[in-house]
Design an enzyme around this catalytic site. Structure first.
Site, short mmCIF file in Angstrom:
data_model
loop_
_atom_site.label_atom_id
_atom_site.label_comp_id
_atom_site.label_asym_id
_atom_site.label_seq_id
_atom_site.Cartn_x
_atom_site.Cartn_y
_atom_site.Cartn_z
N LYS A 49 0.84 -1.20 0.00
CA LYS A 49 0.00 0.00 0.00
C LYS A 49 0.88 1.25 0.00
O LYS A 49 1.92 1.28 0.65
CB LYS A 49 -0.91 -0.04 1.24
CG LYS A 49 -1.98 1.05 1.30
CD LYS A 49 -2.88 0.89 2.53
CE LYS A 49 -3.98 1.94 2.58
NZ LYS A 49 -4.85 1.82 3.77
N SER A 52 -10.49 -0.07 6.99
CA SER A 52 -9.83 0.08 5.68
C SER A 52 -9.17 -1.18 5.13
O SER A 52 -8.74 -1.18 3.98
CB SER A 52 -8.78 1.18 5.74
OG SER A 52 -9.40 2.44 5.69
N SER A 71 -10.02 2.26 2.80
CA SER A 71 -9.04 2.94 1.99
C SER A 71 -8.11 2.02 1.21
O SER A 71 -7.52 2.45 0.22
CB SER A 71 -8.21 3.87 2.86
OG SER A 71 -7.39 3.14 3.74
#
Lengths: 494, 95
Positions: A77, A181, A157
């Site tokens: 990420k 998330s 997210s």
């Protein structure tokens, strides 16, 4: 089966047996990534670095020095700082930022021999539930509704991580979870995602959103792969003062699938008004599956559930407003072009107005407001007291002998990109209604795909465990996974 | 509690985010939506409850007070938008 469809455990075994090399596996993933720009999952590709690491992993494998993840291609990420590789939390304000250091979690994965393929899309500073606040543009869910070409959100997210794993661009990915998330995008894309106990994984080098809630975790195709990744990502780190100095168990070894005698709680407050019938049915099926596997299922009450989201939307913005104060155009990232006579305050204000997107600006300002003189007690301190009550709700049911709690992971299946654009911000926040309590209480939680909705989209259930008992939680999730036998994959259209 | 345009302006300035005048009314409306949602917290009986400091009862670890890092000026400055002669450069602060 194509190489990129392999589970991490399968790849590990094949690599060790010499049936495949890391370089072959890596090239296969890089080819899939090149062909998947329509998903916008990988936003910084690092093919050269990946090949280097794959070659090194192959050498280690040959030498017989191969930890579980040695040679396994993963995505990271964009929130994780990676040395020499762009790391900008999907924000314009970190344009061009190339850290001089590596986050602890990604360093541990690297040192275990994992191959980083690149950086993954996400909501800006992890603030969002649809990956629509990213400076890179939307990540797209590889799943579509049957007979419908509308582009759907992969959730957020960690939307890029979820899309990449679901689409077979990498074997696993790192995510982070502040209010849901990891678990919400996992549920939206039919994969498995675990948020560990707060303090299990070091936060050092992960770009901070809300420090008392943020936690890194694995996103992968099944429970076993999450267990393998979690063991490699966990552990004490002296550079994160909240990282727990506890031994890291071999989580994979704890997957027996035997949950006889375990007590599973079903919280009545999670039965929300207006909850879609499909989610109700999925939840009831999950309950039956765990009962069939020999668990005792009991109804429980977590009375302060309703106040979790409002408490979260005080605490998280408050912490964010403080954490994001560092983006001032001085030390890294974007600096606004200044006009003649502009002073340093103009520089701060213009830089932050240009660098932060609307959702981040909104949260920083809400956080500033709730911390400002005169409102600190009414909002921030009250929210922290409510947080204590929410944690006590969980403490009480665990003290009564509950081993894990079963809830839906999300209030709906993946929605269309742009569908929520006219809604007020609070509507988007409701996505986290089932997941946010877990962050407030610092508990481990895992989303497991267990079914499809009428339109053919994946739906997931969440299991919440006792603090530090990820091994037991993973085992319960493993039993649920085996019973649900979710094998659907998105049809390739990209 | 309702936020007016003036309060929105003040908060934006405290947060060091430039918001143009014509954007302030919409910002104030969004604040009010969010604060309306947060308002529910006033219903909770928090009498005698201590505000949470940490989810896990823990004592911060201590270590020897020694230098563990340093001597890497070039790396510290490597990402600066404007670095000169070993310093971060900013607009004039002192007249």
């Amino acid at each position: 089966m194509s190489l990129t469809e392999m589970k991490i455990a399968e790849a590990r075994d094949a690599l060790r047996k010499g049936e495949v090399t890391s370089l072959e596996l890596t090239e296969a993933c890089l080819a899939e990534i090149e062909a998947a720009d329509a998903l916008n999952a990988f936003v910084h590709k690092t093919p050269e670095l990946a090949r280097e690491r794959a070659a090194a992993a192959d050498a280690r494998l040959k030498a017989g020095d191969a930890p579980d993840l040695c040679g396994v291609p993963l995505g990271i990420k964009d929130l994780f700082c990676t040395e020499g590789v762009a790391s900008q939390a999907a924000s314009r304000i970190l344009d061009g930022f190339r850290p001089e250091y590596e986050s602890t979690v990604s360093a541990q994965l690297r040192d275990a021999g994992a191959v980083m393929l690149g950086k993954l899309n996400m909501d800006e500073f992890a603030m969002g539930s649809s990956n629509e606040t990213s400076t890179y543009g939307d990540a797209v869910n590889p799943w579509r509704r049957e007979g419908d070409e509308a582009r759907l959100t992969p959730g957020g997210s960690s939307g890029g991580s979820a899309a990449a794993v679901a689409a077979g661009l990498c074997l696993g990915a790192t995510g982070t979870d502040t209010g849901g998330s990891i678990r919400q995008p996992a549920a939206f894309t039919g994969i498995t995602g675990l948020k560990p106990t707060y303090g299990r994984c070091s936060r050092w080098g992960i770009i901070a959103f809300a420090s008392s809630l943020d936690q890194a975790g694995p996103m992968a195709r099944d429970v076993r792969d999450c267990a393998i990744m979690l063991s490699a990502m966990s552990g004490h780190d002296s550079r994160d003062s909240t990282s727990a100095d506890l031994p890291v168990p071999d989580f994979e070894a704890m997957l027996t699938g035997d949950i006889r005698g375990k007590t599973i709680g079903i919280p009545r407050e999670y039965r929300m008004e207006g909850m879609p019938g499909e989610i109700e049915a999925l939840w009831a099926e999950g309950r039956a599956m765990l009962e069939d596997a020999g668990a005792k299922v009991v109804d429980i009450s977590l009375p302060h559930t309703k106040y979790a989201l409002p408490a979260y939307y005080v605490i998280a913005p408050a912490e964010a407003s403080s954490n994001l104060a560092r983006y001032d155009g001085v030390r890294f990232g974007h600096r606004a072009r200044l006009a003649q006579g502009d002073g340093i305050t103009d520089m701060y204000e213009k830089t932050r107005a240009e660098g932060f997107g609307p959702e981040v600006q909104r949260r920083v300002m809400v956080g500033t407001y709730v911390l400002s003189a005169g409102f600190y007690d009414a909002y921030y301190n009250r929210a922290r007291k409510v947080r204590a009550l929410i944690k006590k709700d969980f403490d009480d049911v665990f003290a009564d002998g509950v081993d894990a709690i079963l809830t839906p992971a999300t209030p709906s299946a993946a929605f269309g990109l742009g569908e929520m654009s006219d809604a007020d911000p609070v509507q988007m926040y409701l996505n986290d209604v089932f997941t946010v309590t877990v962050n407030l209480a610092g508990l481990p939680g895992i989303a497991v795909p267990t079914g499809l909705d009428r339109a053919g989209l994946p739906l997931g259930l969440q299991l919440i465990g006792r603090p530090w008992e990820e091994g037991d939680l993973l085992n319960t999730a493993y039993a649920l996974e085996r019973a649900a036998n979710f094998t659907s994959r998105p049809g390739k259209w990209w | 509690m309702s936020i007016d345009t003036e309060t929105a302006r003040k908060v934006a300035h405290l947060a060091r985010i430039r918001v143009e005048d014509d954007a302030l009314p919409a910002l104030a409306r969004e604040f009010n939506d969010i604060l309306g949602f947060i308002e529910q917290l006033q219903e909770v009986d928090v009498e005698g409850v201590e505000p949470m400091v940490s989810v896990t009862p823990m004592r911060l670890k201590r270590r020897e007070d020694v230098v563990t890092d340093g001597d890497q000026q070039a790396r510290v400055l490597a990402n600066a938008p404007d670095a000169r002669e070993g310093f971060f450069a900013v607009p004039k602060v002192v007249e």
